[in-house]
Design a protein around this motif. Structure first.
Motif, PDB file in Angstrom:
ATOM      1  N   GLU A   1       0.826  -1.230  -0.152  1.00 30.98           N
ATOM      2  CA  GLU A   1      -0.104   0.065   0.012  1.00 30.98           C
ATOM      3  C   GLU A   1       0.869   1.342  -0.224  1.00 30.98           C
ATOM      4  OE1 GLU A   1      -4.226  -1.776   2.133  1.00 30.98           O
ATOM      5  OE2 GLU A   1      -2.586  -0.459   3.310  1.00 30.98           O
ATOM      6  N   LEU A   2       1.870   1.182   0.796  1.00 26.25           N
ATOM      7  CA  LEU A   2       3.001   2.393   0.796  1.00 26.25           C
ATOM      8  C   LEU A   2       3.310   2.494  -0.887  1.00 26.25           C
ATOM      9  CD1 LEU A   2       4.731   2.106   4.108  1.00 26.25           C
ATOM     10  CD2 LEU A   2       2.886   3.608   3.483  1.00 26.25           C
ATOM     11  N   ALA A   3       4.015   1.652  -1.236  1.00 27.28           N
ATOM     12  CA  ALA A   3       4.289   1.568  -2.679  1.00 27.28           C
ATOM     13  C   ALA A   3       3.186   2.241  -3.619  1.00 27.28           C
ATOM     14  CB  ALA A   3       4.700  -0.017  -3.154  1.00 27.28           C
ATOM     15  N   SER A   4       2.223   1.908  -3.385  1.00 31.78           N
ATOM     16  CA  SER A   4       1.113   2.445  -4.529  1.00 31.78           C
ATOM     17  C   SER A   4       1.014   3.860  -4.023  1.00 31.78           C
ATOM     18  CB  SER A   4      -0.253   1.522  -4.003  1.00 31.78           C
ATOM     19  OG  SER A   4      -1.273   1.934  -4.876  1.00 31.78           O
ATOM     20  N   GLY A   5       0.905   4.272  -2.901  1.00 31.59           N
ATOM     21  CA  GLY A   5       0.602   5.892  -2.744  1.00 31.59           C
ATOM     22  C   GLY A   5       1.790   6.491  -3.142  1.00 31.59           C
ATOM     23  N   LEU A   6       3.091   5.967  -2.727  1.00 37.61           N
ATOM     24  CA  LEU A   6       4.328   6.603  -3.278  1.00 37.61           C
ATOM     25  C   LEU A   6       4.478   6.550  -4.874  1.00 37.61           C
ATOM     26  CD1 LEU A   6       6.787   7.899  -2.263  1.00 37.61           C
ATOM     27  CD2 LEU A   6       7.968   6.051  -2.324  1.00 37.61           C
ATOM     28  N   GLN A   7       3.920   5.708  -5.694  1.00 34.72           N
ATOM     29  CA  GLN A   7       3.949   5.856  -7.017  1.00 34.72           C
ATOM     30  C   GLN A   7       2.765   6.718  -7.378  1.00 34.72           C
ATOM     31  OE1 GLN A   7       1.643   2.448  -8.843  1.00 34.72           O
ATOM     32  NE2 GLN A   7       3.159   2.150 -10.409  1.00 34.72           N
ATOM     33  N   TYR A   8       1.886   6.852  -6.705  1.00 38.11           N
ATOM     34  CA  TYR A   8       0.724   7.914  -7.289  1.00 38.11           C
ATOM     35  C   TYR A   8       1.488   9.286  -7.110  1.00 38.11           C
ATOM     36  CZ  TYR A   8      -3.239  10.995  -6.897  1.00 38.11           C
ATOM     37  OH  TYR A   8      -4.435  11.848  -6.963  1.00 38.11           O
ATOM     38  N   LEU A   9       2.029   9.591  -6.035  1.00 42.85           N
ATOM     39  CA  LEU A   9       3.009  11.023  -5.908  1.00 42.85           C
ATOM     40  C   LEU A   9       3.845  11.229  -7.094  1.00 42.85           C
ATOM     41  CD1 LEU A   9       2.980  10.860  -1.922  1.00 42.85           C
ATOM     42  CD2 LEU A   9       1.387  12.231  -3.327  1.00 42.85           C
ATOM     43  N   HIS A  10       4.815  10.134  -7.104  1.00 37.12           N
ATOM     44  CA  HIS A  10       5.737  10.434  -7.984  1.00 37.12           C
ATOM     45  C   HIS A  10       5.133  10.420  -9.526  1.00 37.12           C
ATOM     46  CE1 HIS A  10       9.084   8.706  -5.254  1.00 37.12           C
ATOM     47  NE2 HIS A  10       8.562   9.767  -4.814  1.00 37.12           N
ATOM     48  N   ASN A  11       4.168   9.823  -9.727  1.00 34.46           N
ATOM     49  CA  ASN A  11       3.808   9.941 -11.081  1.00 34.46           C
ATOM     50  C   ASN A  11       3.123  11.395 -11.321  1.00 34.46           C
ATOM     51  OD1 ASN A  11       4.008   7.442 -11.870  1.00 34.46           O
ATOM     52  ND2 ASN A  11       1.925   6.738 -11.331  1.00 34.46           N
ATOM     53  N   LEU A  12       2.817  12.162 -10.254  1.00 38.56           N
ATOM     54  CA  LEU A  12       2.365  13.635 -10.189  1.00 38.56           C
ATOM     55  C   LEU A  12       3.546  14.451  -9.989  1.00 38.56           C
ATOM     56  CD1 LEU A  12      -1.063  13.403  -8.027  1.00 38.56           C
ATOM     57  CD2 LEU A  12      -0.706  13.570 -10.419  1.00 38.56           C
ATOM     58  N   ASP A  13       4.773  14.042 -10.058  1.00 34.38           N
ATOM     59  CA  ASP A  13       6.011  14.608  -9.806  1.00 34.38           C
ATOM     60  C   ASP A  13       6.055  15.372  -8.383  1.00 34.38           C
ATOM     61  OD1 ASP A  13       7.033  14.126 -12.349  1.00 34.38           O
ATOM     62  OD2 ASP A  13       5.786  15.595 -13.360  1.00 34.38           O
TER      63      ASP A  13
ATOM     64  N   PHE B   1      12.068   4.781   1.484  1.00 35.23           N
ATOM     65  CA  PHE B   1      10.994   3.809   1.441  1.00 35.23           C
ATOM     66  C   PHE B   1      11.588   2.351   1.562  1.00 35.23           C
ATOM     67  CE2 PHE B   1       8.838   0.651  -1.470  1.00 35.23           C
ATOM     68  CZ  PHE B   1       7.784   0.444  -0.852  1.00 35.23           C
ATOM     69  N   GLY B   2      13.044   2.074   0.976  1.00 40.22           N
ATOM     70  CA  GLY B   2      13.605   0.876   1.351  1.00 40.22           C
ATOM     71  C   GLY B   2      13.970   0.816   2.696  1.00 40.22           C
ATOM     72  N   LEU B   3      14.232   1.801   3.306  1.00 39.40           N
ATOM     73  CA  LEU B   3      14.439   1.471   4.830  1.00 39.40           C
ATOM     74  C   LEU B   3      13.130   1.335   5.539  1.00 39.40           C
ATOM     75  CD1 LEU B   3      16.861   4.488   5.271  1.00 39.40           C
ATOM     76  CD2 LEU B   3      17.251   2.281   5.334  1.00 39.40           C
ATOM     77  N   VAL B   4      12.033   1.951   5.275  1.00 37.13           N
ATOM     78  CA  VAL B   4      10.842   1.607   5.966  1.00 37.13           C
ATOM     79  C   VAL B   4      10.210   0.242   5.597  1.00 37.13           C
ATOM     80  CG1 VAL B   4       8.279   2.179   5.993  1.00 37.13           C
ATOM     81  CG2 VAL B   4      10.096   4.036   6.067  1.00 37.13           C
ATOM     82  N   THR B   5      10.437  -0.199   4.396  1.00 29.58           N
ATOM     83  CA  THR B   5      10.306  -1.506   3.835  1.00 29.58           C
ATOM     84  C   THR B   5      10.936  -2.462   4.666  1.00 29.58           C
ATOM     85  OG1 THR B   5       9.701  -0.865   1.717  1.00 29.58           O
ATOM     86  CG2 THR B   5      10.233  -3.303   2.069  1.00 29.58           C
ATOM     87  N   TRP B   6      12.390  -2.471   4.896  1.00 29.93           N
ATOM     88  CA  TRP B   6      13.061  -3.244   5.782  1.00 29.93           C
ATOM     89  C   TRP B   6      12.681  -3.284   7.262  1.00 29.93           C
ATOM     90  CZ3 TRP B   6      18.366  -1.818   7.931  1.00 29.93           C
ATOM     91  CH2 TRP B   6      19.083  -2.917   8.331  1.00 29.93           C
ATOM     92  N   GLU B   7      12.134  -2.225   7.765  1.00 30.21           N
ATOM     93  CA  GLU B   7      11.821  -2.047   9.135  1.00 30.21           C
ATOM     94  C   GLU B   7      10.576  -2.837   9.395  1.00 30.21           C
ATOM     95  OE1 GLU B   7      11.443   1.829  12.350  1.00 30.21           O
ATOM     96  OE2 GLU B   7      11.786   2.180  10.176  1.00 30.21           O
ATOM     97  N   VAL B   8       9.747  -2.697   8.415  1.00 27.26           N
ATOM     98  CA  VAL B   8       8.232  -3.454   8.350  1.00 27.26           C
ATOM     99  C   VAL B   8       8.385  -4.764   8.353  1.00 27.26           C
ATOM    100  CG1 VAL B   8       6.190  -3.650   7.391  1.00 27.26           C
ATOM    101  CG2 VAL B   8       6.976  -1.375   7.796  1.00 27.26           C
ATOM    102  N   LEU B   9       9.212  -5.149   7.234  1.00 33.08           N
ATOM    103  CA  LEU B   9       9.382  -6.654   6.934  1.00 33.08           C
ATOM    104  C   LEU B   9      10.413  -7.576   8.025  1.00 33.08           C
ATOM    105  CD1 LEU B   9       9.668  -6.707   3.195  1.00 33.08           C
ATOM    106  CD2 LEU B   9       7.703  -6.853   4.430  1.00 33.08           C
ATOM    107  N   GLN B  10      11.257  -6.894   8.402  1.00 30.55           N
ATOM    108  CA  GLN B  10      12.069  -7.388   9.405  1.00 30.55           C
ATOM    109  C   GLN B  10      11.736  -7.185  10.986  1.00 30.55           C
ATOM    110  OE1 GLN B  10      15.990  -7.725   8.077  1.00 30.55           O
ATOM    111  NE2 GLN B  10      16.963  -7.471  10.184  1.00 30.55           N
ATOM    112  N   LEU B  11      10.672  -6.361  11.019  1.00 23.88           N
ATOM    113  CA  LEU B  11      10.038  -5.976  12.450  1.00 23.88           C
ATOM    114  C   LEU B  11      11.468  -5.479  13.364  1.00 23.88           C
ATOM    115  CD1 LEU B  11       7.258  -8.437  12.938  1.00 23.88           C
ATOM    116  CD2 LEU B  11       7.157  -5.923  12.286  1.00 23.88           C
ATOM    117  N   ILE B  12      12.088  -4.726  12.837  1.00 27.91           N
ATOM    118  CA  ILE B  12      13.289  -4.053  13.462  1.00 27.91           C
ATOM    119  C   ILE B  12      12.926  -3.134  14.700  1.00 27.91           C
ATOM    120  CG2 ILE B  12      15.474  -2.361  13.190  1.00 27.91           C
ATOM    121  CD1 ILE B  12      15.306  -3.099  10.418  1.00 27.91           C
TER     122      ILE B  12
END
Length: 616
Positions: free
Chosen positions: A147-159, A231-242
């Motif tokens: 869901e975060l990837a989808s939201g970030l994709q939307y924002l980046h598509n709007l520059d 986003f890469g750091l947040v993804t890592w934090e979420v998946l590895q539950l740091i």
């Protein structure tokens, strides 16, 4: 307090250095929202930052981006502000610091300028969830990341570059089942965001939170890749539950190139085998070596079924939050989606087919789960008997939906004795294309919605609407069709239906039911009749119907602005006609006790029966 207008502040949510967030009720609508009170000093740059946060959100509409309803600027006395804080009983250190800062700004005039930002009400932050020591739940973890990837994709598509992407600025929704940790998650706090042109722009350096900042953000020439690093750091934090204690050390080691610290590849879930590789590529020190666009991550952080056997296996082993991608091939079989909250995406090139089975009840795709998304898929219901040539081909069923709350979008069904059957409730179907079928779509459930569907070459019935409280909009019937719509349920809406046919056919047959509404119906072509309201119908409305022949039976119908060549009113009573036009109208089987009311109508050739009723 005048500046609150129609808002009633009900509870405290949180405070930061610049802003106080509260829960409020819009009194006129009883809607709960979140309000952010943000002070600003006379610095024009600070004022523009606040406005930018609002304006970058106000016209944005995406499920994973926080919705801002509006903002306003007010001059507020410290007495009013103290009253708000006293009523909230907020005693945390952040609120105390915020109040102290406000008092300092207003030290001379006892007033200060506040921005009041109205936002959708959300639950807890992603940081709150991470600090709650959550148990490993790969489905939820994957869903958050997707869901975060989808939201970030939307924002980046709007520059738009966020520049402060971190767990504190991600909010969960409020759900009955999951409380303050519901879905979808939403990206918020756009105070540092910027609109850019090109891959890089000259931007202010050192903007963001240091732990999550990309190396180039410490300079003044960078672009969207700073968000990808975060986003890469947040993804890592979420998946590895740091844990919060381990996070600073882990982040430092990864930034220094110690990639062995990333251990998400050990999570026993088949669809995140690439997660470690993706995290490492998104957090490369040099932007030139880093993942360039978020789309690259989305395309790789998914399940891909490359053939029929893989699709069977993937569907059987899928879990909530999974995104399943299909490739440009034909998948033969009777596929079943039993689990909830799954995305099945055909990319516009995948074709589901029944193969060689000669079972006409065979269904290419059955959805038993809830809240699934099926999109961009083609279904071919034609299949040949194993013992015969293709000329002996027979038709099976295409798509069968038993579950509820599913979304079906951009699905094309070719052939089919019944192309699409909806037996579940509260499903949403958009952009369906039905071709060369016996029966196009059957809706037997309730509270479903169907919009923007086309029907081409239907030999029997295009749409059978048998359930209740369904909403159907924007249907187009092209080429030959025998009967466009058969309506049998109650409380349904049928709006914007267009028929173009080269052979004699029938439009809408309303056989039984009550409280149905038909609006904006237009028939162009060779017509047997346009709309036929049978005797077992009642309390229905017809608005802006344009066809050659309109038949009206039943009771208590209301017809408004209908333009036809022939109108035939048969048995029934209490019918009301307003601003209707017809070249010919006939009335039959109406007793003297029955009531027909004509207001502002124009009839070219009324029959003797109408004259009698008007004189009665």
């Amino acid at each position: 307090m005048e500046f609150l207008d129609d808002l009633k502040i009900t509870s405290y949510i949180k405070a930061g250095y610049f802003g106080l967030v509260v829960k409020a009720e819009i009194v006129s609508s009883s809607q709960d929202i979140a309000c952010k009170l943000v002070y600003h000093v006379d610095e024009e740059s600070r004022k523009q930052t606040i406005k930018r946060e609002c304006e970058n959100l106000m016209d944005k509409d995406h499920p994973n981006v926080l919705k801002t309803h509006g903002y306003s600027e007010h001059s507020v006395t410290m007495t009013d502000l103290a009253g708000i804080l006293d009523n909230l009983k907020a005693t945390d250190i952040e609120t105390h610091m915020w109040k102290t800062k406000c008092e300092y700004i207003a030290r001379n005039s006892q007033t200060l300028t506040l921005f009041l930002i109205r936002m959708e009400l959300c639950g807890a932050s992603l940081r709150d969830w991470l600090k709650s020591n959550p148990s490993p739940n790969s489905s939820k973890q994957i869903k958050i990341v997707n869901e975060l990837a989808s939201g970030l994709q939307y924002l980046h598509n709007l520059d738009i570059v966020h520049r402060d992407f971190k767990p504190e600025n991600v909010l969960f929704s409020i759900e009955a089942d999951n409380g303050v940790y519901g879905h979808p998650v939403k990206i918020g706090d756009f105070g540092l965001s910027r609109e850019i042109t090109g891959d890089e722009s000259t931007l202010t350096s050192r903007k963001g939170t240091i732990d999550y900042m990309a190396p180039e953000a410490f300079r003044n020439l960078y672009g969207k890749q700073v968000d990808i690093f975060s986003f890469g750091l947040v993804t890592w934090e979420v998946l590895q539950l740091i844990s919060p204690e381990d996070r600073p050390g882990h982040f430092k080691k990864l930034k220094e190139g110690e990639t062995n610290i990333v251990t998400v590849d050990l999570i026993p879930r088949f669809n995140i085998r690439r997660a470690k590789e993706l995290i490492i590529h998104m957090t490369k020190e040099l932007a030139a070596e880093r993942t360039k666009i978020i789309d690259d991550f989305i395309q790789r952080f998914t399940i891909v079924a490359r053939n029929s056997s893989e699709l069977v296996d993937v569907l059987a082993n899928s879990d909530s939050g999974d995104i399943i991608h299909l490739v440009g091939t034909r998948y033969d079989g009777n596929f079943v989606l039993d689990n909830n909250d799954i995305v099945l995406d055909g990319g516009g090139v995948a074709v589901l087919s029944p193969g060689l089975s000669n079972n006409t009840d065979w269904c290419s795709l059955t959805i038993n789960g809830n809240k699934c998304i099926v999109r961009n898929i083609k279904i071919n219901c034609w299949h040949a008997k194993a013992e015969g040539p293709i000329t002996n081909a027979i038709k099976s069923q295409g798509l069968l939906v038993h579950g509820k709350g599913n979304r079906i979008d951009q699905v094309t069904v070719l052939g089919g004795n019944k192309s699409v059957i909806i037996r579940g409730h509260a499903n949403c179907l958009t952009h369906l294309h039905i071709k060369e079928a016996d029966t196009g779509i059957m809706v037997e459930g309730n509270e479903n919605s169907l919009a923007e569907a086309t029907f081409i070459g239907i030999t029997k019935t295009g749409l059978e609407l048998n359930g209740c409280s369904n909403k159907v909009r924007d249907l187009e019937f092209l080429n030959d069709v025998d009967l466009a719509v058969e309506l049998n349920g109650s409380g349904n809406l049928l709006e914007n239906v267009r028929i173009s046919s080269s052979k004699k056919c029938r439009g809408i047959s309303h056989r039984r039911g009550a409280n149905n509404a038909i609006a904006n119906f237009k028939f162009k072509g060779d017509e047997e009749w346009g709309v036929d309201m049978a005797r077992d119908t009642q309390l229905c409305s017809l608005t802006n119907v344009k066809c050659k022949v309109l038949r009206v039976s039943g009771s208590n119908h209301v017809l408004t602005s209908c333009t036809v060549e022939e109108m035939h009113v048969r048995e029934g009573n209490n019918q009301k006609f307003t601003n209707c036009r017809a070249n010919l109208i006939t009335v039959s089987s109406i007793s003297a006790d029955d009531k027909l009311e004509f207001i502002g109508c124009t009839f070219g050739k009324p029959s003797q029966s109408v004259v009698w009723m008007q004189n009665a």
